[in-house]
Design a protein around this motif. Structure first.
Motif, mmCIF file in Angstrom:
data_model
loop_
_atom_site.group_PDB
_atom_site.id
_atom_site.type_symbol
_atom_site.label_atom_id
_atom_site.label_comp_id
_atom_site.label_asym_id
_atom_site.label_seq_id
_atom_site.Cartn_x
_atom_site.Cartn_y
_atom_site.Cartn_z
ATOM 1 N N TYR A 35 4.497 -2.046 -1.282
ATOM 2 C CA TYR A 35 3.939 -2.822 -0.170
ATOM 3 C C TYR A 35 2.444 -3.050 -0.264
ATOM 4 O O TYR A 35 1.913 -3.896 0.453
ATOM 5 C CB TYR A 35 4.372 -2.302 1.206
ATOM 6 C CG TYR A 35 3.925 -0.935 1.626
ATOM 7 C CD1 TYR A 35 4.812 0.124 1.575
ATOM 8 C CD2 TYR A 35 2.649 -0.722 2.131
ATOM 9 C CE1 TYR A 35 4.423 1.386 1.983
ATOM 10 C CE2 TYR A 35 2.260 0.542 2.549
ATOM 11 C CZ TYR A 35 3.148 1.594 2.473
ATOM 12 O OH TYR A 35 2.759 2.828 2.889
ATOM 13 N N HIS A 39 3.087 -6.499 -2.322
ATOM 14 C CA HIS A 39 3.203 -7.171 -1.025
ATOM 15 C C HIS A 39 4.630 -7.233 -0.488
ATOM 16 O O HIS A 39 5.024 -8.210 0.137
ATOM 17 C CB HIS A 39 2.588 -8.567 -1.082
ATOM 18 C CG HIS A 39 1.223 -8.560 -1.682
ATOM 19 N ND1 HIS A 39 0.130 -8.026 -1.040
ATOM 20 C CD2 HIS A 39 0.777 -8.978 -2.891
ATOM 21 C CE1 HIS A 39 -0.934 -8.136 -1.812
ATOM 22 N NE2 HIS A 39 -0.574 -8.706 -2.947
ATOM 23 N N ASN A 41 7.424 -6.335 2.075
ATOM 24 C CA ASN A 41 7.446 -6.041 3.505
ATOM 25 C C ASN A 41 8.031 -4.644 3.746
ATOM 26 O O ASN A 41 9.054 -4.284 3.170
ATOM 27 C CB ASN A 41 8.295 -7.116 4.196
ATOM 28 C CG ASN A 41 8.203 -7.068 5.674
ATOM 29 O OD1 ASN A 41 8.344 -6.018 6.282
ATOM 30 N ND2 ASN A 41 7.965 -8.225 6.270
ATOM 31 N N SER A 43 9.602 -3.598 6.260
ATOM 32 C CA SER A 43 10.950 -3.671 6.845
ATOM 33 C C SER A 43 12.001 -3.830 5.743
ATOM 34 O O SER A 43 13.125 -3.331 5.888
ATOM 35 C CB SER A 43 11.049 -4.793 7.864
ATOM 36 O OG SER A 43 10.916 -6.048 7.257
ATOM 37 N N GLN A 44 11.647 -4.499 4.652
ATOM 38 C CA GLN A 44 12.587 -4.603 3.523
ATOM 39 C C GLN A 44 12.826 -3.235 2.901
ATOM 40 O O GLN A 44 13.953 -2.888 2.553
ATOM 41 C CB GLN A 44 12.060 -5.576 2.457
ATOM 42 C CG GLN A 44 12.170 -7.020 2.841
ATOM 43 C CD GLN A 44 13.598 -7.483 3.003
ATOM 44 O OE1 GLN A 44 14.543 -6.905 2.465
ATOM 45 N NE2 GLN A 44 13.780 -8.535 3.762
#
Length: 83
Positions: A35, A39, A41, A43-44
């Motif tokens: 992350y 980059h 996310n 939430s992923q």
């Protein structure tokens, strides 16, 4: 003729991402790297941690980042989910 019996699993158990964490460890890439550097996310990552649905594009990106095959990230467990 033998009838192959499918293991009864819940719909959320048909795909597991346990291999992902081992592959990341062997490649020296952490969740923090995903992350911050790539980059991804958060939430992923959470969805992957809980074996929830993710987009094929997410799997593609992970394969590219980790330079691995799909089976190095996820495992499919047969169930009775058919069309």
């Amino acid at each position: 003729m033998a009838i192959k019996r499918l293991r009864k699993v819940n719909h959320w158990d048909m795909i597991k991402y346990d291999n992902l964490w081992e592959t990341m460890k062997s490649k020296g890439i952490t969740q923090y790297d995903l992350y911050t550097k790539y980059h991804m996310n958060r939430s992923q990552l959470n969805r992957l941690r809980h074996n929830q649905n993710v987009e094929v594009n997410t799997i593609d990106k992970l394969c590219n980042i980790l330079e691995c095959k799909v089976e190095d990230i996820m495992t499919h467990y047969p169930d009775d989910n058919v069309f």
